[in-house]
Structures are given as structure tokens and as C-alpha cells.
Write a protein that holds these residues in place. Structure first.
Motif, PDB file in Angstrom:
ATOM      1  N   ALA A 173       0.841  -1.204   0.000  1.00  0.00           N
ATOM      2  CA  ALA A 173       0.000   0.000   0.000  1.00  0.00           C
ATOM      3  C   ALA A 173       0.875   1.254   0.000  1.00  0.00           C
ATOM      4  CB  ALA A 173      -0.943   0.001   1.196  1.00  0.00           C
ATOM      5  N   ARG A 174       1.975   1.237   0.744  1.00  0.00           N
ATOM      6  CA  ARG A 174       2.907   2.374   0.732  1.00  0.00           C
ATOM      7  C   ARG A 174       3.537   2.541  -0.648  1.00  0.00           C
ATOM      8  NH1 ARG A 174       7.157   1.603   5.239  1.00  0.00           N
ATOM      9  NH2 ARG A 174       6.627  -0.530   4.828  1.00  0.00           N
ATOM     10  N   ALA A 175       3.903   1.438  -1.274  1.00  0.00           N
ATOM     11  CA  ALA A 175       4.487   1.504  -2.617  1.00  0.00           C
ATOM     12  C   ALA A 175       3.461   2.031  -3.616  1.00  0.00           C
ATOM     13  CB  ALA A 175       4.983   0.126  -3.045  1.00  0.00           C
ATOM     14  N   ILE A 176       2.229   1.586  -3.503  1.00  0.00           N
ATOM     15  CA  ILE A 176       1.169   2.058  -4.395  1.00  0.00           C
ATOM     16  C   ILE A 176       0.974   3.556  -4.225  1.00  0.00           C
ATOM     17  CG2 ILE A 176      -1.339   1.999  -4.749  1.00  0.00           C
ATOM     18  CD1 ILE A 176      -1.141  -1.064  -4.281  1.00  0.00           C
ATOM     19  N   GLU A 177       0.995   4.023  -3.002  1.00  0.00           N
ATOM     20  CA  GLU A 177       0.851   5.463  -2.764  1.00  0.00           C
ATOM     21  C   GLU A 177       2.008   6.221  -3.421  1.00  0.00           C
ATOM     22  OE1 GLU A 177      -0.595   9.051  -1.855  1.00  0.00           O
ATOM     23  OE2 GLU A 177      -1.652   7.144  -1.742  1.00  0.00           O
ATOM     24  N   TRP A 178       3.211   5.674  -3.333  1.00  0.00           N
ATOM     25  CA  TRP A 178       4.358   6.323  -3.963  1.00  0.00           C
ATOM     26  C   TRP A 178       4.162   6.355  -5.486  1.00  0.00           C
ATOM     27  CZ3 TRP A 178       8.167   6.103  -7.506  1.00  0.00           C
ATOM     28  CH2 TRP A 178       9.222   7.008  -7.353  1.00  0.00           C
ATOM     29  N   VAL A 179       3.732   5.252  -6.057  1.00  0.00           N
ATOM     30  CA  VAL A 179       3.502   5.201  -7.509  1.00  0.00           C
ATOM     31  C   VAL A 179       2.421   6.208  -7.890  1.00  0.00           C
ATOM     32  CG1 VAL A 179       2.684   3.770  -9.427  1.00  0.00           C
ATOM     33  CG2 VAL A 179       4.265   2.806  -7.746  1.00  0.00           C
ATOM     34  N   ARG A 180       1.355   6.306  -7.103  1.00  0.00           N
ATOM     35  CA  ARG A 180       0.260   7.229  -7.404  1.00  0.00           C
ATOM     36  C   ARG A 180       0.730   8.690  -7.405  1.00  0.00           C
ATOM     37  NH1 ARG A 180      -4.806   5.418  -7.597  1.00  0.00           N
ATOM     38  NH2 ARG A 180      -5.672   7.415  -7.009  1.00  0.00           N
ATOM     39  N   THR A 181       1.649   9.026  -6.536  1.00  0.00           N
ATOM     40  CA  THR A 181       2.118  10.411  -6.480  1.00  0.00           C
ATOM     41  C   THR A 181       3.287  10.686  -7.427  1.00  0.00           C
ATOM     42  OG1 THR A 181       3.530   9.929  -4.562  1.00  0.00           O
ATOM     43  CG2 THR A 181       1.324  10.778  -4.112  1.00  0.00           C
ATOM     44  N   HIS A 182       3.896   9.633  -7.977  1.00  0.00           N
ATOM     45  CA  HIS A 182       5.040   9.786  -8.879  1.00  0.00           C
ATOM     46  C   HIS A 182       4.809   9.035 -10.196  1.00  0.00           C
ATOM     47  CE1 HIS A 182       6.700  10.428  -4.813  1.00  0.00           C
ATOM     48  NE2 HIS A 182       7.458  11.316  -5.411  1.00  0.00           N
ATOM     49  N   TYR A 183       3.549   8.916 -10.639  1.00  0.00           N
ATOM     50  CA  TYR A 183       3.222   8.105 -11.812  1.00  0.00           C
ATOM     51  C   TYR A 183       3.929   8.560 -13.072  1.00  0.00           C
ATOM     52  CZ  TYR A 183       0.101  11.956 -12.850  1.00  0.00           C
ATOM     53  OH  TYR A 183      -0.400  13.199 -13.096  1.00  0.00           O
ATOM     54  N   GLY A 184       4.308   9.809 -13.160  1.00  0.00           N
ATOM     55  CA  GLY A 184       4.946  10.329 -14.363  1.00  0.00           C
ATOM     56  C   GLY A 184       6.440  10.083 -14.424  1.00  0.00           C
ATOM     57  N   GLU A 185       6.999   9.561 -13.346  1.00  0.00           N
ATOM     58  CA  GLU A 185       8.439   9.326 -13.284  1.00  0.00           C
ATOM     59  C   GLU A 185       8.772   7.878 -13.644  1.00  0.00           C
ATOM     60  OE1 GLU A 185       9.939  10.388  -9.401  1.00  0.00           O
ATOM     61  OE2 GLU A 185       8.599  12.114  -9.300  1.00  0.00           O
ATOM     62  N   PRO A 186       9.944   7.662 -14.219  1.00  0.00           N
ATOM     63  CA  PRO A 186      10.367   6.271 -14.430  1.00  0.00           C
ATOM     64  C   PRO A 186      10.633   5.632 -13.062  1.00  0.00           C
ATOM     65  CG  PRO A 186      11.913   7.832 -15.455  1.00  0.00           C
ATOM     66  CD  PRO A 186      10.894   8.626 -14.714  1.00  0.00           C
ATOM     67  N   LEU A 187      10.244   4.387 -12.911  1.00  0.00           N
ATOM     68  CA  LEU A 187      10.533   3.707 -11.651  1.00  0.00           C
ATOM     69  C   LEU A 187      10.710   2.231 -11.902  1.00  0.00           C
ATOM     70  CD1 LEU A 187       7.504   2.473 -10.167  1.00  0.00           C
ATOM     71  CD2 LEU A 187       7.149   4.851 -10.718  1.00  0.00           C
ATOM     72  N   SER A 188      11.439   1.604 -11.020  1.00  0.00           N
ATOM     73  CA  SER A 188      11.744   0.188 -11.192  1.00  0.00           C
ATOM     74  C   SER A 188      11.185  -0.613 -10.027  1.00  0.00           C
ATOM     75  CB  SER A 188      13.258  -0.015 -11.266  1.00  0.00           C
ATOM     76  OG  SER A 188      13.845   0.280 -10.005  1.00  0.00           O
ATOM     77  N   VAL A 189      10.973  -1.889 -10.281  1.00  0.00           N
ATOM     78  CA  VAL A 189      10.518  -2.786  -9.223  1.00  0.00           C
ATOM     79  C   VAL A 189      11.557  -2.816  -8.108  1.00  0.00           C
ATOM     80  CG1 VAL A 189       9.968  -5.193  -8.662  1.00  0.00           C
ATOM     81  CG2 VAL A 189       9.143  -4.200 -10.772  1.00  0.00           C
ATOM     82  N   GLU A 190      12.806  -2.802  -8.479  1.00  0.00           N
ATOM     83  CA  GLU A 190      13.882  -2.846  -7.481  1.00  0.00           C
ATOM     84  C   GLU A 190      13.803  -1.643  -6.539  1.00  0.00           C
ATOM     85  OE1 GLU A 190      14.425  -3.110 -10.819  1.00  0.00           O
ATOM     86  OE2 GLU A 190      14.878  -5.256 -10.931  1.00  0.00           O
ATOM     87  N   ALA A 191      13.591  -0.446  -7.101  1.00  0.00           N
ATOM     88  CA  ALA A 191      13.515   0.767  -6.276  1.00  0.00           C
ATOM     89  C   ALA A 191      12.293   0.726  -5.361  1.00  0.00           C
ATOM     90  CB  ALA A 191      13.477   2.006  -7.164  1.00  0.00           C
ATOM     91  N   LEU A 192      11.163   0.269  -5.882  1.00  0.00           N
ATOM     92  CA  LEU A 192       9.957   0.168  -5.049  1.00  0.00           C
ATOM     93  C   LEU A 192      10.139  -0.863  -3.954  1.00  0.00           C
ATOM     94  CD1 LEU A 192       7.070   0.398  -7.652  1.00  0.00           C
ATOM     95  CD2 LEU A 192       7.644   2.056  -5.886  1.00  0.00           C
ATOM     96  N   ALA A 193      10.727  -1.999  -4.292  1.00  0.00           N
ATOM     97  CA  ALA A 193      10.961  -3.042  -3.291  1.00  0.00           C
ATOM     98  C   ALA A 193      11.870  -2.512  -2.183  1.00  0.00           C
ATOM     99  CB  ALA A 193      11.570  -4.272  -3.956  1.00  0.00           C
ATOM    100  N   GLU A 194      12.895  -1.800  -2.575  1.00  0.00           N
ATOM    101  CA  GLU A 194      13.815  -1.221  -1.588  1.00  0.00           C
ATOM    102  C   GLU A 194      13.091  -0.187  -0.721  1.00  0.00           C
ATOM    103  OE1 GLU A 194      17.818   1.484  -1.612  1.00  0.00           O
ATOM    104  OE2 GLU A 194      17.672  -0.107  -3.120  1.00  0.00           O
ATOM    105  N   LEU A 195      12.228   0.609  -1.334  1.00  0.00           N
ATOM    106  CA  LEU A 195      11.468   1.628  -0.610  1.00  0.00           C
ATOM    107  C   LEU A 195      10.656   1.028   0.533  1.00  0.00           C
ATOM    108  CD1 LEU A 195      10.432   4.681  -0.648  1.00  0.00           C
ATOM    109  CD2 LEU A 195       8.533   3.777  -1.999  1.00  0.00           C
ATOM    110  N   VAL A 196      10.112  -0.171   0.317  1.00  0.00           N
ATOM    111  CA  VAL A 196       9.252  -0.794   1.328  1.00  0.00           C
ATOM    112  C   VAL A 196       9.933  -1.983   2.014  1.00  0.00           C
ATOM    113  CG1 VAL A 196       7.115   0.018   0.277  1.00  0.00           C
ATOM    114  CG2 VAL A 196       8.039  -2.202  -0.408  1.00  0.00           C
ATOM    115  N   HIS A 197      11.243  -2.084   1.844  1.00  0.00           N
ATOM    116  CA  HIS A 197      12.058  -3.090   2.533  1.00  0.00           C
ATOM    117  C   HIS A 197      11.587  -4.517   2.258  1.00  0.00           C
ATOM    118  CE1 HIS A 197      13.727   0.380   4.527  1.00  0.00           C
ATOM    119  NE2 HIS A 197      12.536   0.707   4.968  1.00  0.00           N
ATOM    120  N   MET A 198      11.477  -4.821   0.970  1.00  0.00           N
ATOM    121  CA  MET A 198      11.116  -6.170   0.538  1.00  0.00           C
ATOM    122  C   MET A 198      12.082  -6.590  -0.551  1.00  0.00           C
ATOM    123  SD  MET A 198       6.946  -5.908   0.206  1.00  0.00           S
ATOM    124  CE  MET A 198       6.473  -7.614   0.410  1.00  0.00           C
ATOM    125  N   GLY A 199      12.258  -7.888  -0.700  1.00  0.00           N
ATOM    126  CA  GLY A 199      13.022  -8.406  -1.818  1.00  0.00           C
ATOM    127  C   GLY A 199      12.253  -8.155  -3.115  1.00  0.00           C
TER     128      GLY A 199
END
Length: 169
Positions: free
Chosen positions: A63-89
Motif C-alpha cells: 500500500a505504501r508503494a502504491i501510494e508512492w507510484v500514485r504520487t510519482h506516476y509520471g516518473e520512471p521507476l523500477s521494481v527494485e527501487a519500489l521493493a527497496e522503498l518498502v524493505h522487501m526483496g
């Protein structure tokens, strides 16, 4: 539609009606929100709903990652960066994200971008090229193809339809 789904829809409709009345909103609103929550907890997704309230659960993390994606939808982002953001593999995050949203991170971001572009087209004087750039598309033709695939018509045709009196989006 299941009985649970029908109950949730009914409660949500009653909540919307109550919120439109300044006298009913403070009295009925909280009870109707509780009813919706209870119906969700009793539904087949109840376990996931319960996890939203648990600090650091996988659902809360996604849910935290989804919120980040929702507020930064126009930016390039990677699964790795999102996983790191929420402390998951990475693979764990990908599995949980897909299980919760029923979409990959790329599909989810694309959906957000297309919905925001559609909102911009309908509510501003922006053309499709400008709207596509505003939401993070580099290629207007890619935007047009993806928009037509999702909404069933090109952005120009969709815009013409949306701007007609009485049109429903």
C-alpha cells in the motif's frame, strides 16, 4: 455479484447519500463506514483488508508503494527501487504487488498515467500530445495506442465524446 459485494455497494450508496446531507453526514457517516469495513472484513478479501491495519504487513508495505507510484506516476521507476522503498526483496515485492493489484507495476503505472491524461483532456484545453507528455509518456503515438486499447477509442474521439453534453466518463 455476490451478496457481500451487493451489501458493500448498498452501504457505499447509502454513505454517499448521507454525505450529501450536512445533518446526516456526522451521524450516519461513521456507522456506514463501519458497516463497509465489516462487510469487507467478512468478504473473501477480509484477510488482506485486516492486514492493512497491521504495521509492516506485506499488504501495508505494498500500500505504501502504491501510494508512492500514485504520487510519482509520471516518473520512471523500477521494481527494485519500489521493493527497496518498502524493505522487501524484489521477487517478493513483485508477487505481493501483483496479488494485491492484479496488475504488474508497469501495468498499474500505465493505468494511472492513462487515467490522469484522460482527466486532463476532459478538464483542460490540453491536447493529447501535451497530456501524454504531462503524465510521463515520451512517445505520443505510444500514448495514443495504449489509450485506445484501454478506452476503446483514440484520445481525440474519446475527448469529443466526453465533451458532449450529458456524457458519462
Amino acid at each position: 455479484m455476490s451478496d457481500t459485494s451487493a451489501g458493500i455497494v448498498s452501504a457505499a450508496a447509502r454513505l454517499m447519500e448521507a454525505m450529501a446531507d450536512e445533518r446526516e453526514a456526522p451521524l450516519l457517516g461513521p456507522m456506514l463506514v463501519d458497516e463497509i469495513l465489516m462487510r469487507l472484513l467478512l468478504s473473501r478479501v477480509g484477510g488482506r483488508v485486516a492486514q492493512l491495519g497491521q504495521a509492516d504487513s506485506s499488504v501495508e508495505r505494498v500500500a505504501r508503494a502504491i501510494e508512492w507510484v500514485r504520487t510519482h506516476y509520471g516518473e520512471p521507476l523500477s521494481v527494485e527501487a519500489l521493493a527497496e522503498l518498502v524493505h522487501m526483496g524484489t521477487s517478493t515485492f513483485h508477487l505481493h504487488f501483483k496479488a494485491i493489484t492484479d496488475l504488474s507495476r508497469v501495468q498499474y503505472q500505465k493505468l494511472l498515467r492513462l487515467q490522469e491524461a484522460r482527466r486532463l483532456l476532459a478538464s483542460t484545453a490540453m491536447d493529447a500530445g501535451a497530456a501524454s507528455r504531462q503524465v510521463g509518456y515520451v512517445s505520443a503515438s505510444q500514448f495514443t495506442r495504449e489509450d485506445a486499447r484501454l478506452f476503446g477509442r483514440t484520445p481525440l474521439k474519446d475527448l469529443t465524446r466526453l465533451r458532449q453534453p450529458g456524457a458519462v466518463s
